[in-house]
Design an enzyme around this catalytic site. Structure first.
Site, PDB file in Angstrom:
ATOM      1  NE  ARG A 110      -2.713   0.244   3.493  1.00  0.00           N
ATOM      2  CZ  ARG A 110      -3.415   0.687   4.512  1.00  0.00           C
ATOM      3  NH1 ARG A 110      -4.603   1.202   4.307  1.00  0.00           N
ATOM      4  NH2 ARG A 110      -2.965   0.614   5.737  1.00  0.00           N
ATOM      5  CB  THR A 114      -1.806   7.368  -3.060  1.00  0.00           C
ATOM      6  OG1 THR A 114      -1.230   6.058  -3.218  1.00  0.00           O
ATOM      7  CG2 THR A 114      -0.893   8.406  -3.684  1.00  0.00           C
ATOM      8  CG  ASP A 206       0.926  -2.932  10.086  1.00  0.00           C
ATOM      9  OD1 ASP A 206       1.044  -4.152   9.822  1.00  0.00           O
ATOM     10  OD2 ASP A 206       1.119  -2.048   9.248  1.00  0.00           O
ATOM     11  CG  ASP A 209       4.575  -3.631  11.165  1.00  0.00           C
ATOM     12  OD1 ASP A 209       5.325  -4.215  10.367  1.00  0.00           O
ATOM     13  OD2 ASP A 209       4.359  -2.410  11.134  1.00  0.00           O
TER      14      ASP A 209
HETATM   15  N1  URA Z   1      -3.880  -2.901   7.755  1.00  0.00           N
HETATM   16  C1  URA Z   1      -3.628  -3.240   9.057  1.00  0.00           C
HETATM   17  O1  URA Z   1      -2.789  -4.083   9.330  1.00  0.00           O
HETATM   18  N2  URA Z   1      -4.332  -2.617  10.011  1.00  0.00           N
HETATM   19  C2  URA Z   1      -5.273  -1.696   9.747  1.00  0.00           C
HETATM   20  O2  URA Z   1      -5.898  -1.190  10.673  1.00  0.00           O
HETATM   21  C3  URA Z   1      -5.509  -1.361   8.394  1.00  0.00           C
HETATM   22  C4  URA Z   1      -4.791  -1.981   7.425  1.00  0.00           C
END
Ligand code: URA
Length: 215
Positions: A110, A114, A206, A209
């Site tokens: 991603r 953007t 995330d 992560d």
């Molecule tokens: N990706 C993630 O890992 N967490 C989010 O909240 C949004 C996208």
């Protein structure tokens, strides 16, 4: 502003055990190992629900007592397709449930500015068009990666796609449903929405992560 999507095309897998595990998953104090294990366990519940309608056929089995007419899976085979990287966290759980499934990979990243998805790696089973695809990504946020992955799978001729995520935002569900009217979506929870950084609120942070310990 509330986002409207079609609830009939979303299955919320809200079993009590799922809700309990999801609360631990959301907790910022949950460490990498437990987080990874929970993602895998939740994928089993989702896989169970997403395969509920698989067709069966009769099979004759000789038990130690006598002959019996039993059931076995009939029809199309399955492919598990994680969206890299976080989707990888759901693969082992799904393979426990469906050990014979093939695994394809779709790599999307991603753009941090953007928030647009970009495809960088795709490798699918050669007969993917004959399989039911379980497309997996723990977080359905803007829906950008999921819609791009769905479009890619449709171009490969896949007709039956089930999108399995753990936490979904209404915005992501709507984006996916608008882009692909035939996909079935499964989620353990539908959260409030997205923040200004396109993270799900309250979400769990995330997922990639936290699965891989790259925080
Ligand atoms: N990706 C993630 O890992 N967490 C989010 O909240 C949004 C996208």
């Amino acid at each position: 502003m509330s986002v409207s999507y079609d609830p009939a095309r979303v299955t919320v897998v809200d079993h009590p055990l799922v809700q309990h595990k999801l609360s631990i998953l959301r907790d910022e104090k949950t460490g990498t190992k437990q987080f990874r294990d929970l993602v895998s366990e939740l994928a089993v519940f989702e896989g169970y629900e997403a395969t509920r309608d698989l067709p069966l056929e009769d099979v004759q089995v000789t038990t130690p007592i006598r002959e019996a007419t039993c059931k076995q899976l009939a029809g199309r085979k399955l492919a598990i397709v994680p969206i890299l990287r976080a989707g990888l966290g759901m693969v082992d759980g799904l393979l426990e449930l469906i050990p014979a499934a093939r695994v394809g990979h779709i790599g999307m990243y991603r753009d941090e500015v953007t928030h647009e998805p970009h495809e960088y790696y795709c490798k699918l089973p050669q007969d993917v068009d004959e399989r039911i695809c379980l497309l997996v990504d723990p977080m359905l946020a803007t829906g950008g990666s999921a819609t791009a992955a769905l479009e890619y799978l449709r171009k490969q001729g896949v007709s039956d796609i089930r999108l399995l995520c753990i936490v979904a935002a209404p915005e992501g569900i709507k984006a996916v449903q608008d882009a692909d009217p035939n996909v079935k979506i499964f989620a353990c929870a539908i959260d409030e929405g997205l923040n200004e950084n396109a993270y799900i609120v309250p979400g769990l942070g995330d997922a990639g992560d936290r699965i891989f310990g790259t925080l």
